[in-house]
Design a protein around this motif. Structure first.
Motif, PDB file in Angstrom:
ATOM      1  N   LYS A 185      21.288 -56.523   7.255  1.00 26.41           N
ATOM      2  CA  LYS A 185      21.204 -55.497   8.293  1.00 26.41           C
ATOM      3  C   LYS A 185      22.077 -54.311   7.897  1.00 26.41           C
ATOM      4  O   LYS A 185      22.980 -54.446   7.064  1.00 26.41           O
ATOM      5  N   PRO A 186      21.839 -53.144   8.479  1.00 27.31           N
ATOM      6  CA  PRO A 186      22.683 -51.995   8.122  1.00 27.31           C
ATOM      7  C   PRO A 186      24.121 -52.206   8.601  1.00 27.31           C
ATOM      8  O   PRO A 186      24.363 -52.705   9.696  1.00 27.31           O
ATOM      9  N   ALA A 187      25.052 -51.850   7.759  1.00 26.81           N
ATOM     10  CA  ALA A 187      26.477 -51.892   8.098  1.00 26.81           C
ATOM     11  C   ALA A 187      27.189 -50.912   7.182  1.00 26.81           C
ATOM     12  O   ALA A 187      26.704 -50.617   6.085  1.00 26.81           O
ATOM     13  N   SER A 188      28.320 -50.415   7.635  1.00 22.32           N
ATOM     14  CA  SER A 188      29.027 -49.401   6.855  1.00 22.32           C
ATOM     15  C   SER A 188      30.529 -49.659   6.889  1.00 22.32           C
ATOM     16  O   SER A 188      31.051 -50.279   7.819  1.00 22.32           O
ATOM     17  N   VAL A 189      31.190 -49.150   5.864  1.00 22.22           N
ATOM     18  CA  VAL A 189      32.645 -49.196   5.821  1.00 22.22           C
ATOM     19  C   VAL A 189      33.160 -47.785   5.525  1.00 22.22           C
ATOM     20  O   VAL A 189      32.531 -47.027   4.783  1.00 22.22           O
ATOM     21  N   VAL A 190      34.282 -47.456   6.144  1.00 21.05           N
ATOM     22  CA  VAL A 190      34.859 -46.112   6.043  1.00 21.05           C
ATOM     23  C   VAL A 190      36.294 -46.220   5.556  1.00 21.05           C
ATOM     24  O   VAL A 190      37.056 -47.063   6.035  1.00 21.05           O
ATOM     25  N   LYS A 274      50.457 -29.828  11.815  1.00 21.33           N
ATOM     26  CA  LYS A 274      49.000 -29.897  11.692  1.00 21.33           C
ATOM     27  C   LYS A 274      48.665 -30.708  10.442  1.00 21.33           C
ATOM     28  O   LYS A 274      49.390 -30.660   9.445  1.00 21.33           O
ATOM     29  N   PHE A 275      47.572 -31.458  10.483  1.00 20.58           N
ATOM     30  CA  PHE A 275      47.166 -32.226   9.306  1.00 20.58           C
ATOM     31  C   PHE A 275      45.656 -32.419   9.317  1.00 20.58           C
ATOM     32  O   PHE A 275      44.993 -32.212  10.340  1.00 20.58           O
ATOM     33  N   THR A 276      45.124 -32.805   8.156  1.00 22.30           N
ATOM     34  CA  THR A 276      43.688 -33.066   8.029  1.00 22.30           C
ATOM     35  C   THR A 276      43.497 -34.408   7.324  1.00 22.30           C
ATOM     36  O   THR A 276      44.454 -34.998   6.804  1.00 22.30           O
ATOM     37  N   ILE A 277      42.248 -34.861   7.296  1.00 22.74           N
ATOM     38  CA  ILE A 277      41.932 -36.126   6.642  1.00 22.74           C
ATOM     39  C   ILE A 277      40.730 -35.968   5.713  1.00 22.74           C
ATOM     40  O   ILE A 277      39.907 -35.071   5.899  1.00 22.74           O
ATOM     41  N   SER A 278      40.663 -36.854   4.733  1.00 27.52           N
ATOM     42  CA  SER A 278      39.483 -36.978   3.885  1.00 27.52           C
ATOM     43  C   SER A 278      38.878 -38.351   4.151  1.00 27.52           C
ATOM     44  O   SER A 278      39.597 -39.325   4.400  1.00 27.52           O
ATOM     45  N   VAL A 279      37.531 -38.413   4.081  1.00 25.39           N
ATOM     46  CA  VAL A 279      36.821 -39.627   4.488  1.00 25.39           C
ATOM     47  C   VAL A 279      35.776 -40.008   3.448  1.00 25.39           C
ATOM     48  O   VAL A 279      35.038 -39.156   2.944  1.00 25.39           O
ATOM     49  N   GLY A 280      35.722 -41.309   3.134  1.00 21.08           N
ATOM     50  CA  GLY A 280      34.673 -41.836   2.268  1.00 21.08           C
ATOM     51  C   GLY A 280      33.902 -42.916   3.008  1.00 21.08           C
ATOM     52  O   GLY A 280      34.478 -43.751   3.698  1.00 21.08           O
ATOM     53  N   ILE A 281      32.563 -42.888   2.879  1.00 15.75           N
ATOM     54  CA  ILE A 281      31.684 -43.836   3.578  1.00 15.75           C
ATOM     55  C   ILE A 281      30.809 -44.561   2.560  1.00 15.75           C
ATOM     56  O   ILE A 281      30.295 -43.944   1.621  1.00 15.75           O
ATOM     57  N   ALA A 282      30.624 -45.861   2.771  1.00 16.49           N
ATOM     58  CA  ALA A 282      29.681 -46.617   1.940  1.00 16.49           C
ATOM     59  C   ALA A 282      28.883 -47.564   2.830  1.00 16.49           C
ATOM     60  O   ALA A 282      29.459 -48.352   3.584  1.00 16.49           O
ATOM     61  N   GLY A 283      27.567 -47.451   2.764  1.00 20.01           N
ATOM     62  CA  GLY A 283      26.708 -48.386   3.472  1.00 20.01           C
ATOM     63  C   GLY A 283      26.544 -49.669   2.682  1.00 20.01           C
ATOM     64  O   GLY A 283      26.682 -49.677   1.448  1.00 20.01           O
ATOM     65  N   PHE A 284      26.264 -50.766   3.363  1.00 20.86           N
ATOM     66  CA  PHE A 284      26.067 -52.041   2.672  1.00 20.86           C
ATOM     67  C   PHE A 284      24.799 -52.002   1.814  1.00 20.86           C
ATOM     68  O   PHE A 284      23.774 -51.468   2.228  1.00 20.86           O
ATOM     69  N   ALA A 298      33.256 -47.134  -1.083  1.00 19.14           N
ATOM     70  CA  ALA A 298      33.820 -46.234  -0.075  1.00 19.14           C
ATOM     71  C   ALA A 298      35.048 -45.513  -0.621  1.00 19.14           C
ATOM     72  O   ALA A 298      35.263 -44.317  -0.349  1.00 19.14           O
ATOM     73  N   ASP A 299      35.843 -46.225  -1.411  1.00 22.34           N
ATOM     74  CA  ASP A 299      37.051 -45.634  -1.977  1.00 22.34           C
ATOM     75  C   ASP A 299      36.703 -44.533  -2.973  1.00 22.34           C
ATOM     76  O   ASP A 299      37.377 -43.495  -3.037  1.00 22.34           O
ATOM     77  N   GLN A 300      35.646 -44.736  -3.740  1.00 20.73           N
ATOM     78  CA  GLN A 300      35.194 -43.703  -4.677  1.00 20.73           C
ATOM     79  C   GLN A 300      34.690 -42.466  -3.927  1.00 20.73           C
ATOM     80  O   GLN A 300      34.931 -41.331  -4.349  1.00 20.73           O
ATOM     81  N   ALA A 301      34.005 -42.699  -2.795  1.00 18.89           N
ATOM     82  CA  ALA A 301      33.552 -41.566  -1.976  1.00 18.89           C
ATOM     83  C   ALA A 301      34.750 -40.808  -1.414  1.00 18.89           C
ATOM     84  O   ALA A 301      34.761 -39.565  -1.371  1.00 18.89           O
ATOM     85  N   LEU A 302      35.781 -41.529  -1.021  1.00 20.05           N
ATOM     86  CA  LEU A 302      37.015 -40.893  -0.548  1.00 20.05           C
ATOM     87  C   LEU A 302      37.653 -40.062  -1.661  1.00 20.05           C
ATOM     88  O   LEU A 302      38.110 -38.936  -1.425  1.00 20.05           O
ATOM     89  N   LYS A 312      37.137 -33.373   4.417  1.00 25.10           N
ATOM     90  CA  LYS A 312      35.687 -33.483   4.472  1.00 25.10           C
ATOM     91  C   LYS A 312      35.276 -34.946   4.410  1.00 25.10           C
ATOM     92  O   LYS A 312      36.063 -35.830   4.101  1.00 25.10           O
ATOM     93  N   VAL A 313      34.000 -35.191   4.718  1.00 23.69           N
ATOM     94  CA  VAL A 313      33.408 -36.519   4.706  1.00 23.69           C
ATOM     95  C   VAL A 313      32.417 -36.594   3.559  1.00 23.69           C
ATOM     96  O   VAL A 313      31.542 -35.735   3.419  1.00 23.69           O
ATOM     97  N   VAL A 314      32.530 -37.639   2.717  1.00 24.87           N
ATOM     98  CA  VAL A 314      31.625 -37.845   1.599  1.00 24.87           C
ATOM     99  C   VAL A 314      31.054 -39.261   1.704  1.00 24.87           C
ATOM    100  O   VAL A 314      31.751 -40.221   1.969  1.00 24.87           O
ATOM    101  N   VAL A 315      29.707 -39.340   1.462  1.00 19.09           N
ATOM    102  CA  VAL A 315      29.017 -40.623   1.502  1.00 19.09           C
ATOM    103  C   VAL A 315      28.770 -41.101   0.084  1.00 19.09           C
ATOM    104  O   VAL A 315      28.344 -40.336  -0.783  1.00 19.09           O
ATOM    105  N   ALA A 316      29.035 -42.375  -0.172  1.00 18.85           N
ATOM    106  CA  ALA A 316      28.803 -42.942  -1.500  1.00 18.85           C
ATOM    107  C   ALA A 316      27.349 -42.799  -1.897  1.00 18.85           C
ATOM    108  O   ALA A 316      26.450 -43.015  -1.093  1.00 18.85           O
TER     109      ALA A 316
END
Length: 318
Positions: A185-190, A274-284, A298-302, A312-316
């Protein structure tokens, strides 16, 4: 002489019922009180003469009538004793604890035994309810259970943020990976990382850095669902596991978190940070051999989000 022996027998029976530290209640088939010993009088403030031949349900409306009748039925019909322990039902008679200073309980915990009392004809016309005060045992047991729950909570929660710690989060992540392998089933990790966090510590001190980490944890909790598993992965890095969630939905969620962070200001002493974040996403994906490979995606996308300018947000795979 016979009268004297009868009186003597009545006297020792009265002394016996009055001195034992258990409750003795005898009820007839109509659940009317026939015997009410000193223990019951002391804890209820109801004297035997006042309750005798009266329905027990009239004086104790908290007793579930249908439940007690159902429980007592084997004693009447099968002449079998019945036992009820406090774990099944904390009490039958709602008495206050007789140790109000040393006890933390609001009521007396009770174990109950119901005995059949056969007449000379062999018919069971009455039952005897024996009430045991097990408050100390119950509170000790409950105290241990509470302590175990607290220890379990401490063992899986990060002390600074209140999110799951890395060990517990990884355990849940590995379990989810195994479920996805079976169900597909679809699942993701961030993976989320605070940009230029070292500068926060260098410029404002580590307590300020802790405030920033706590602030991000609250924003993550605020944006996430109950089914999401949020954890502090280490230092200024966070991880979110999103079961049953396709990547497209996760992009929307993480963009929301990124924008919330971008607009947020942490106030530490006289400083506004003030601060910002970077995000990496990987779907299963079924091609992943283990959960580590999924997390590495996900870590590589980060890492790519960091290289391409941060905040910014980057998807694997994109």
């Amino acid at each position: 002489m016979a009268v004297d022996s009868t009186l003597a027998e009545m006297h020792w029976k009265h002394d016996l019922l009055g001195s034992i530290e258990i409750g003795i209640v005898v009820l007839n088939k109509n659940y009317e009180v026939q015997v009410w010993n000193q223990f019951m009088e002391n804890h209820s403030n109801i004297v035997p003469g006042f309750i005798k031949d009266k329905s027990i349900f009239e004086f104790f409306p908290e007793i579930d009538k249908n439940w007690l009748i159902r429980k007592a039925e084997p004693a009447f019909s099968l002449r079998c004793p019945v036992f009820v322990i406090w774990e099944q039902r904390p009490y039958l008679f709602k008495f206050g604890t007789n140790r109000p200073i040393t006890s933390h309980g609001e009521h007396m915990y009770q174990n109950i035994t119901i005995f059949p009392l056969a007449s000379l004809s062999g018919q069971v016309e009455q039952i005897c309810i024996v009430v045991y005060d097990v408050t100390d045992e119950a509170l000790n047991r409950l105290g241990i259970q509470t302590l175990n729950k607290e220890l379990e909570k401490v063992s899986r929660v990060d002390g600074l943020t209140g999110l799951f710690n890395r060990r517990y989060w990884e355990e849940q992540f590995e379990l989810e990976f195994k479920r996805e392998k079976r169900n597909d089933k679809p699942a993701s990790v961030v993976m989320i990382d605070i940009d230029h966090f070292k500068k926060v510590n260098d410029n404002y001190g580590h307590p300020a850095g802790d405030d920033v980490i706590r602030a991000l944890a609250k924003l993550i909790q605020k944006a996430s669902r109950e089914t999401d598993v949020c954890g502090r992965y280490g230092g200024e890095e966070f991880a979110i596991l999103l079961p049953d969630t396709p990547v497209a939905n996760v992009e929307f969620l993480t963009e929301r978190i990124r924008r919330l962070v971008e607009k947020y200001t942490v106030v530490h002493e006289e400083h506004e940070i003030k601060f910002t974040i970077s995000v990496g996403i990987a779907g299963f994906e079924q091609k992943f051999k283990d959960h580590v490979q999924w997390l590495e995606a996900a870590d590589q996308a980060l890492y790519r989000a960091k290289l391409s300018g941060r905040n910014k947000v980057v998807v694997a795979g994109e």
